[in-house]
Design an enzyme around this catalytic site. Sequence first.
Site, PDB file in Angstrom:
ATOM      1  N   ARG A  37     -13.665   7.189  12.390  1.00 56.34           N
ATOM      2  CA  ARG A  37     -13.259   7.595  11.048  1.00 56.34           C
ATOM      3  C   ARG A  37     -12.812   9.048  11.115  1.00 56.34           C
ATOM      4  O   ARG A  37     -13.398   9.846  11.871  1.00 56.34           O
ATOM      5  CB  ARG A  37     -14.424   7.465  10.051  1.00 56.34           C
ATOM      6  CG  ARG A  37     -14.818   6.043   9.713  1.00 56.34           C
ATOM      7  CD  ARG A  37     -13.736   5.321   8.888  1.00 56.34           C
ATOM      8  NE  ARG A  37     -14.133   3.983   8.477  1.00 56.34           N
ATOM      9  CZ  ARG A  37     -13.758   2.854   9.077  1.00 56.34           C
ATOM     10  NH1 ARG A  37     -12.984   2.892  10.146  1.00 56.34           N
ATOM     11  NH2 ARG A  37     -14.151   1.684   8.604  1.00 56.34           N
ATOM     12  N   HIS A  46      -3.987   3.595  11.797  1.00 55.67           N
ATOM     13  CA  HIS A  46      -5.251   2.823  11.668  1.00 55.67           C
ATOM     14  C   HIS A  46      -5.048   1.379  12.148  1.00 55.67           C
ATOM     15  O   HIS A  46      -5.282   0.423  11.401  1.00 55.67           O
ATOM     16  CB  HIS A  46      -5.754   2.853  10.218  1.00 55.67           C
ATOM     17  CG  HIS A  46      -7.231   2.575  10.111  1.00 55.67           C
ATOM     18  ND1 HIS A  46      -8.065   3.256   9.248  1.00 55.67           N
ATOM     19  CD2 HIS A  46      -8.039   1.697  10.766  1.00 55.67           C
ATOM     20  CE1 HIS A  46      -9.306   2.797   9.369  1.00 55.67           C
ATOM     21  NE2 HIS A  46      -9.300   1.851  10.290  1.00 55.67           N
TER      22      HIS A  46
HETATM   23  P1  NAP Z   1     -22.579   0.099  15.571  1.00 55.99           P
HETATM   24  O1  NAP Z   1     -22.753  -1.175  16.321  1.00 55.99           O
HETATM   25  O2  NAP Z   1     -23.425   0.361  14.382  1.00 55.99           O
HETATM   26  O3  NAP Z   1     -22.759   1.283  16.644  1.00 55.99           O
HETATM   27  C1  NAP Z   1     -22.779   2.623  16.265  1.00 55.99           C
HETATM   28  C2  NAP Z   1     -23.118   3.477  17.482  1.00 55.99           C
HETATM   29  O4  NAP Z   1     -23.084   4.856  17.085  1.00 55.99           O
HETATM   30  C3  NAP Z   1     -24.530   3.204  17.999  1.00 55.99           C
HETATM   31  O5  NAP Z   1     -24.560   3.319  19.404  1.00 55.99           O
HETATM   32  C4  NAP Z   1     -25.333   4.341  17.369  1.00 55.99           C
HETATM   33  O6  NAP Z   1     -26.507   4.726  18.085  1.00 55.99           O
HETATM   34  C5  NAP Z   1     -24.329   5.466  17.415  1.00 55.99           C
HETATM   35  N1  NAP Z   1     -24.671   6.526  16.465  1.00 55.99           N
HETATM   36  C6  NAP Z   1     -24.732   6.445  15.112  1.00 55.99           C
HETATM   37  N2  NAP Z   1     -25.112   7.639  14.587  1.00 55.99           N
HETATM   38  C7  NAP Z   1     -25.296   8.474  15.636  1.00 55.99           C
HETATM   39  C8  NAP Z   1     -25.693   9.831  15.747  1.00 55.99           C
HETATM   40  N3  NAP Z   1     -25.986  10.562  14.667  1.00 55.99           N
HETATM   41  N4  NAP Z   1     -25.786  10.368  16.986  1.00 55.99           N
HETATM   42  C9  NAP Z   1     -25.520   9.627  18.083  1.00 55.99           C
HETATM   43  N5  NAP Z   1     -25.123   8.334  18.054  1.00 55.99           N
HETATM   44  C10 NAP Z   1     -25.006   7.762  16.828  1.00 55.99           C
HETATM   45  O7  NAP Z   1     -21.045   0.251  15.076  1.00 55.99           O
HETATM   46  P2  NAP Z   1     -19.752  -0.437  15.701  1.00 55.99           P
HETATM   47  O8  NAP Z   1     -19.633  -1.842  15.266  1.00 55.99           O
HETATM   48  O9  NAP Z   1     -19.724  -0.148  17.163  1.00 55.99           O
HETATM   49  O10 NAP Z   1     -18.597   0.375  14.931  1.00 55.99           O
HETATM   50  C11 NAP Z   1     -18.489   1.798  15.006  1.00 55.99           C
HETATM   51  C12 NAP Z   1     -17.484   2.314  13.986  1.00 55.99           C
HETATM   52  O11 NAP Z   1     -16.146   2.006  14.394  1.00 55.99           O
HETATM   53  C13 NAP Z   1     -17.569   1.678  12.606  1.00 55.99           C
HETATM   54  O12 NAP Z   1     -18.607   2.276  11.834  1.00 55.99           O
HETATM   55  C14 NAP Z   1     -16.204   1.937  12.022  1.00 55.99           C
HETATM   56  O13 NAP Z   1     -16.190   3.157  11.309  1.00 55.99           O
HETATM   57  C15 NAP Z   1     -15.307   2.112  13.253  1.00 55.99           C
HETATM   58  N6  NAP Z   1     -14.256   1.066  13.298  1.00 55.99           N
HETATM   59  C16 NAP Z   1     -12.959   1.469  13.339  1.00 55.99           C
HETATM   60  C17 NAP Z   1     -11.944   0.525  13.386  1.00 55.99           C
HETATM   61  C18 NAP Z   1     -10.488   0.945  13.454  1.00 55.99           C
HETATM   62  O14 NAP Z   1      -9.593   0.098  13.355  1.00 55.99           O
HETATM   63  N7  NAP Z   1     -10.178   2.223  13.653  1.00 55.99           N
HETATM   64  C19 NAP Z   1     -12.256  -0.855  13.399  1.00 55.99           C
HETATM   65  C20 NAP Z   1     -13.592  -1.223  13.373  1.00 55.99           C
HETATM   66  C21 NAP Z   1     -14.587  -0.257  13.320  1.00 55.99           C
HETATM   67  P3  NAP Z   1     -27.728   3.664  18.262  1.00 55.99           P
HETATM   68  O15 NAP Z   1     -27.217   2.667  19.263  1.00 55.99           O
HETATM   69  O16 NAP Z   1     -28.829   4.486  18.800  1.00 55.99           O
HETATM   70  O17 NAP Z   1     -27.974   3.068  16.914  1.00 55.99           O
END
Ligand code: NAP
Length: 314
Positions: A229, A277
């Site tokens: 984001r 995006h």
């Molecule tokens: P997820 O499964 O919830 O994984 C989030 C990761 O970030 C986890 O490893 C988490 O740590 C880590 N994290 C969160 N807060 C943190 C912090 N303060 N310090 C260090 N690490 C932190 O999410 P996901 O499914 O992989 O998706 C991630 C993001 O990608 C989404 O939230 C979305 O915004 C973005 N996204 C973008 C697109 C696009 O088209 N650009 C598409 C889909 C998603 P833990 O493992 O310890 O919990």
Amino acid sequence: MKPVLPFIANPTYPFTAQWIDALQRAMPDERIVPFDALDDAARATCEVAIVANPRPEDLRALPALTWVHSVWAGVERLVNDLGETDLKIVRLVDPQLADTMAEAVLAWTLYLHREMPRYAAQQAQRRWEPQEYLRPQHKTIGLLGLGALGEAAARRLLDAGFKVCGWSRSHKTLEHVDCYAGDDELPVMLRKCDIVVCLLPLTPQTTGLLNASTLSLLRKDASLINFARGPVIDDAALKDALDRAALGHAVLDVFAVEPLPEDSWHWRHPRVTVLPHISAPPDRGTASAIVAANIRRYRTNGTIPDAVNLARGY
Ligand code: NAP
């Protein structure tokens, strides 16, 4: 009589009809309707809704609503808009989405690794200047976020021969990935990366995480890819680092304001690649099948899938 299952999106969202069509095909036993088509009886009784960035007031108009299933992986806007709430927010976790994102991470990592921005600039100036080639085995890619998307990206990068490290909030063990966790270990990881890929959720803790101080830890020939984001990066600090050539290149797919305004500096910066995006659009077919399975389980035995931790923000 089929139960009514609302699909609630912001009225400006252009793909409501397409989602309703895909969801309806995946759930023939439900009647999927847009928010505006709900009558008073349905509004009073509906316990679950499918959402894509809904207006919070639409959700508040459903007094029996217990949980919502988002068709998107990132739900920070909904979490923010709702504030303190008992409503459970379930986000999309779709292996197809992770696969699409992993493909994008590999594609744009190769774009940087094979110096495509530099050769495009050289061509524009008719300059014939081969650069030294380093194999992927000599490049370290750092993933910020090792969740559903980060893990899939790590595997894809390893398969392509890169060295991979990753950072998360809690400690992880992933084969062949050098794992770091927590604020204390972030600088150690950033210092060793050739390319940093951001796959973090947007939360109060990750807003502005890549700022003047953390960007200064990157090597000056390192590059950044943001597929998470926009506000995870402090935009002014990024521009400053790029202007000073303290950072090689930034591939940006997400921005604080989208669509990116025409007068934004990013469009014309020689060290920036702007993407609209597109790194990982959800696949309506696979996403609908996942939502359908979760709704079916709820209708059968009342099970609500794991919900977003509202205190953590993701
Ligand atoms: P997820 O499964 O919830 O994984 C989030 C990761 O970030 C986890 O490893 C988490 O740590 C880590 N994290 C969160 N807060 C943190 C912090 N303060 N310090 C260090 N690490 C932190 O999410 P996901 O499914 O992989 O998706 C991630 C993001 O990608 C989404 O939230 C979305 O915004 C973005 N996204 C973008 C697109 C696009 O088209 N650009 C598409 C889909 C998603 P833990 O493992 O310890 O919990």
